[in-house]
Scaffold this motif. Structure first.
Motif, PDB file in Angstrom:
ATOM      1  N   LEU A 293       1.044  -1.606   0.103  1.00 20.94           N
ATOM      2  CA  LEU A 293       0.117  -0.080   0.187  1.00 20.94           C
ATOM      3  C   LEU A 293       0.936   0.948   0.155  1.00 20.94           C
ATOM      4  CD1 LEU A 293      -2.886  -1.163   2.444  1.00 20.94           C
ATOM      5  CD2 LEU A 293      -2.819  -0.754  -0.148  1.00 20.94           C
ATOM      6  N   PRO A 294       0.458   1.972  -0.595  1.00 21.83           N
ATOM      7  CA  PRO A 294       1.057   3.214  -0.100  1.00 21.83           C
ATOM      8  C   PRO A 294       1.120   3.982   1.332  1.00 21.83           C
ATOM      9  CG  PRO A 294      -1.181   4.713  -2.246  1.00 21.83           C
ATOM     10  CD  PRO A 294      -0.631   1.996  -1.586  1.00 21.83           C
ATOM     11  N   ALA A 295       2.235   4.884   1.124  1.00 25.44           N
ATOM     12  CA  ALA A 295       2.630   4.010   3.130  1.00 25.44           C
ATOM     13  C   ALA A 295       1.767   5.116   4.103  1.00 25.44           C
ATOM     14  CB  ALA A 295       3.489   5.003   3.363  1.00 25.44           C
ATOM     15  N   ARG A 296       0.785   6.430   3.020  1.00 29.10           N
ATOM     16  CA  ARG A 296      -0.414   6.966   4.310  1.00 29.10           C
ATOM     17  C   ARG A 296      -0.769   5.333   4.240  1.00 29.10           C
ATOM     18  NH1 ARG A 296      -0.083  12.273   4.714  1.00 29.10           N
ATOM     19  NH2 ARG A 296       2.065  13.088   2.997  1.00 29.10           N
ATOM     20  N   ASP A 297      -2.005   5.209   3.123  1.00 33.50           N
ATOM     21  CA  ASP A 297      -2.415   4.424   3.172  1.00 33.50           C
ATOM     22  C   ASP A 297      -2.345   3.208   4.702  1.00 33.50           C
ATOM     23  OD1 ASP A 297      -4.299   5.462   1.577  1.00 33.50           O
ATOM     24  OD2 ASP A 297      -3.803   4.132  -0.267  1.00 33.50           O
ATOM     25  N   ALA A 298      -0.851   2.620   4.787  1.00 29.57           N
ATOM     26  CA  ALA A 298      -0.604   1.378   5.341  1.00 29.57           C
ATOM     27  C   ALA A 298      -0.654   2.000   6.826  1.00 29.57           C
ATOM     28  CB  ALA A 298       0.423   1.276   5.307  1.00 29.57           C
ATOM     29  N   VAL A 299      -0.098   3.817   7.386  1.00 30.05           N
ATOM     30  CA  VAL A 299      -0.443   3.730   8.777  1.00 30.05           C
ATOM     31  C   VAL A 299      -1.367   4.255   8.932  1.00 30.05           C
ATOM     32  CG1 VAL A 299      -0.085   5.993   9.700  1.00 30.05           C
ATOM     33  CG2 VAL A 299       1.811   5.439   8.200  1.00 30.05           C
ATOM     34  N   ARG A 300      -2.909   4.693   8.193  1.00 29.32           N
ATOM     35  CA  ARG A 300      -3.361   4.810   8.165  1.00 29.32           C
ATOM     36  C   ARG A 300      -4.495   3.514   9.198  1.00 29.32           C
ATOM     37  NH1 ARG A 300      -4.451   8.136   3.397  1.00 29.32           N
ATOM     38  NH2 ARG A 300      -4.336   9.794   3.470  1.00 29.32           N
ATOM     39  N   THR A 301      -4.037   2.122   8.665  1.00 30.99           N
ATOM     40  CA  THR A 301      -4.825   0.980   9.423  1.00 30.99           C
ATOM     41  C   THR A 301      -4.961   0.613  10.617  1.00 30.99           C
ATOM     42  OG1 THR A 301      -2.672  -0.210   9.309  1.00 30.99           O
ATOM     43  CG2 THR A 301      -4.172   0.080   6.887  1.00 30.99           C
ATOM     44  N   CYS A 302      -3.525   1.905  11.350  1.00 31.30           N
ATOM     45  CA  CYS A 302      -3.633   1.897  12.728  1.00 31.30           C
ATOM     46  C   CYS A 302      -4.552   1.922  13.605  1.00 31.30           C
ATOM     47  CB  CYS A 302      -2.374   3.005  13.415  1.00 31.30           C
ATOM     48  SG  CYS A 302      -2.817   4.094  13.155  1.00 31.30           S
ATOM     49  N   VAL A 303      -5.525   2.567  13.532  1.00 29.74           N
ATOM     50  CA  VAL A 303      -7.452   2.588  13.762  1.00 29.74           C
ATOM     51  C   VAL A 303      -8.020   1.545  13.760  1.00 29.74           C
ATOM     52  CG1 VAL A 303      -6.110   5.425  13.144  1.00 29.74           C
ATOM     53  CG2 VAL A 303      -8.071   4.010  11.777  1.00 29.74           C
ATOM     54  N   LEU A 304      -7.953   1.246  12.902  1.00 30.91           N
ATOM     55  CA  LEU A 304      -8.741  -0.567  12.933  1.00 30.91           C
ATOM     56  C   LEU A 304      -9.230  -1.286  14.132  1.00 30.91           C
ATOM     57  CD1 LEU A 304      -7.413  -1.933   9.502  1.00 30.91           C
ATOM     58  CD2 LEU A 304      -9.528   0.235   9.882  1.00 30.91           C
ATOM     59  N   ALA A 305      -8.079  -1.489  14.794  1.00 31.24           N
ATOM     60  CA  ALA A 305      -7.891  -2.241  15.988  1.00 31.24           C
ATOM     61  C   ALA A 305      -6.703  -2.211  16.678  1.00 31.24           C
ATOM     62  CB  ALA A 305      -8.558  -3.444  15.815  1.00 31.24           C
ATOM     63  N   ARG A 306      -6.695  -3.007  17.954  1.00 31.21           N
ATOM     64  CA  ARG A 306      -5.492  -2.770  18.596  1.00 31.21           C
ATOM     65  C   ARG A 306      -4.329  -3.116  17.928  1.00 31.21           C
ATOM     66  NH1 ARG A 306      -6.562  -3.319  24.700  1.00 31.21           N
ATOM     67  NH2 ARG A 306      -6.809  -1.819  24.448  1.00 31.21           N
ATOM     68  N   ARG A 307      -4.663  -4.796  17.509  1.00 34.13           N
ATOM     69  CA  ARG A 307      -3.781  -5.411  16.775  1.00 34.13           C
ATOM     70  C   ARG A 307      -2.671  -4.752  16.631  1.00 34.13           C
ATOM     71  NH1 ARG A 307      -4.358 -10.294  13.109  1.00 34.13           N
ATOM     72  NH2 ARG A 307      -2.222 -11.128  13.414  1.00 34.13           N
ATOM     73  N   TRP A 308      -3.746  -3.380  15.601  1.00 39.49           N
ATOM     74  CA  TRP A 308      -3.258  -2.734  13.935  1.00 39.49           C
ATOM     75  C   TRP A 308      -2.608  -1.873  14.357  1.00 39.49           C
ATOM     76  CZ3 TRP A 308      -4.239  -4.524   9.037  1.00 39.49           C
ATOM     77  CH2 TRP A 308      -4.928  -5.759   8.485  1.00 39.49           C
ATOM     78  N   ARG A 309      -2.372  -1.166  15.956  1.00 39.35           N
ATOM     79  CA  ARG A 309      -1.823  -0.201  15.923  1.00 39.35           C
ATOM     80  C   ARG A 309      -0.113   0.387  15.355  1.00 39.35           C
ATOM     81  NH1 ARG A 309      -2.658   1.041  22.011  1.00 39.35           N
ATOM     82  NH2 ARG A 309      -4.697   0.985  21.076  1.00 39.35           N
ATOM     83  N   HIS A 310       0.388  -1.929  15.568  1.00 35.21           N
ATOM     84  CA  HIS A 310       1.905  -0.978  15.348  1.00 35.21           C
ATOM     85  C   HIS A 310       1.682  -1.850  14.318  1.00 35.21           C
ATOM     86  CE1 HIS A 310       2.639   0.977  19.238  1.00 35.21           C
ATOM     87  NE2 HIS A 310       1.891   0.414  19.805  1.00 35.21           N
ATOM     88  N   LEU A 311       0.785  -2.239  13.526  1.00 31.41           N
ATOM     89  CA  LEU A 311       1.786  -3.272  11.940  1.00 31.41           C
ATOM     90  C   LEU A 311       2.198  -3.157  11.723  1.00 31.41           C
ATOM     91  CD1 LEU A 311      -1.470  -6.103  12.025  1.00 31.41           C
ATOM     92  CD2 LEU A 311       0.473  -6.178  12.646  1.00 31.41           C
TER      93      LEU A 311
END
Length: 289
Positions: free
Chosen positions: A41-59
């Motif tokens: 994914l483009p870097a901005r979209d990858a960072v935005r996934t941090c709000v999906l769930a606690r597990r995604w916060r640092h992925l």
């Protein structure tokens, strides 16, 4: 009435559902696979996934790829905003290993911008990137890559477009696994020599060489060569005993005859028998395999 313990157990096993009613099994995927997905994914979209769930916060910090571009939307993003985003991105992800990195930029306009992109480029090398791509589509400004040779034990493929290669940069003797090099629309007029013991595929297209001296290319393990539509003095290829296929295309501004500064306005060869440009070498300088 169901026992409370059984209800809790069923709750733990329940899977979230998407808006159309289908089960969302993304949560079942191991972190390694999610890191690869985020890396595409483009870097901005990858960072935005941090709000999906606690597990995604640092992925996103461990994504195997980085795609940094100012062309995500119809209008390129201002360079100042992009710099702020990328600086924080690289700071937070640290030295997490990278498989791929693509820098695709159109808005560079100052030496400050150039220094910043050089830092991003070198940071990717420090992260042991395997495939590194730098594409610059600029109007009237050409980025000069730092005059330092690359040193990487992991870099296998390098793609450069729209940059100025300085004297020491194309010394790839400290990149022992680099096998594929693409150089498009670049300025090689200051590159005295391109060196690599491991390189197997070399593509040089629409590049400018020096009008004064020849760029020497030392790649004894080269298998595939493509030299297409270059300007000024023809490069000298040293011994290439393993070459299998080669493609060379010239146009009306290629070759030593155009480099002769004594030629007339029609770019004809000069009449001076002592001209070093026109008569210094009558042997083939492209292929000796």
């Amino acid at each position: 009435m169901r026992p409370q313990g059984k209800t809790l157990e069923m709750g733990k096993r329940a899977l979230p559902r998407s808006s159309d009613g289908d089960e969302d099994r993304t949560g079942d995927l191991p972190d390694g696979i999610l890191h690869h997905i985020l890396g595409s994914l483009p870097a901005r979209d990858a960072v935005r996934t941090c709000v999906l769930a606690r597990r995604w916060r640092h992925l996103w910090k461990f994504a195997t790829g980085l795609r940094i571009t100012d062309r995500e939307m119809r209008e390129p993003a201002p360079m100042e905003k992009l710099q702020d985003f990328v600086d924080h991105l690289l700071l937070l992800r640290g030295r997490a290993p990278l498989e791929t990195c693509w820098l695709n930029l159109t808005r560079l306009s100052s030496d400050g911008d150039a220094r910043r992109v050089n830092l991003w480029f070198r940071h990717a090398v420090l992260c042991e990137v395997q495939v590194l791509r730098l594409d610059l589509i600029l109007n009237g400004f050409q980025l000069k890559l730092d005059d330092l040779p690359l040193a990487s034990r992991c870099l296998a493929k390098l793609n450069l477009s729209g940059v100025h290669l300085m004297h020491s940069f194309p010394d790839f003797s400290c990149c022992p696994v680099l096998e594929h090099l693409d150089i498009f629309f670049c300025d090689l007029s200051d590159a005295k020599k391109i060196t690599s013991q491991s390189m197997k595929c070399l593509n040089i297209r629409h590049c400018t060489f020096s009008q004064i001296s020849r760029t020497r290319i030392s790649a004894p393990n080269l298998i595939s060569l493509r030299l297409e539509n270059y300007w000024h003095r023809t490069p000298v290829f040293e011994v290439m005993p393993l070459i299998v296929d080669a493609f060379v295309r010239v146009h009306d501004r290629s070759g030593d005859w155009y480099s002769c500064t004594s030629g007339n306005a029609d770019f004809e060869e000069c009449l001076c028998e002592d001209c070093d440009f026109c008569h210094s070498n009558t042997n083939c300088v492209i292929m000796q395999a």
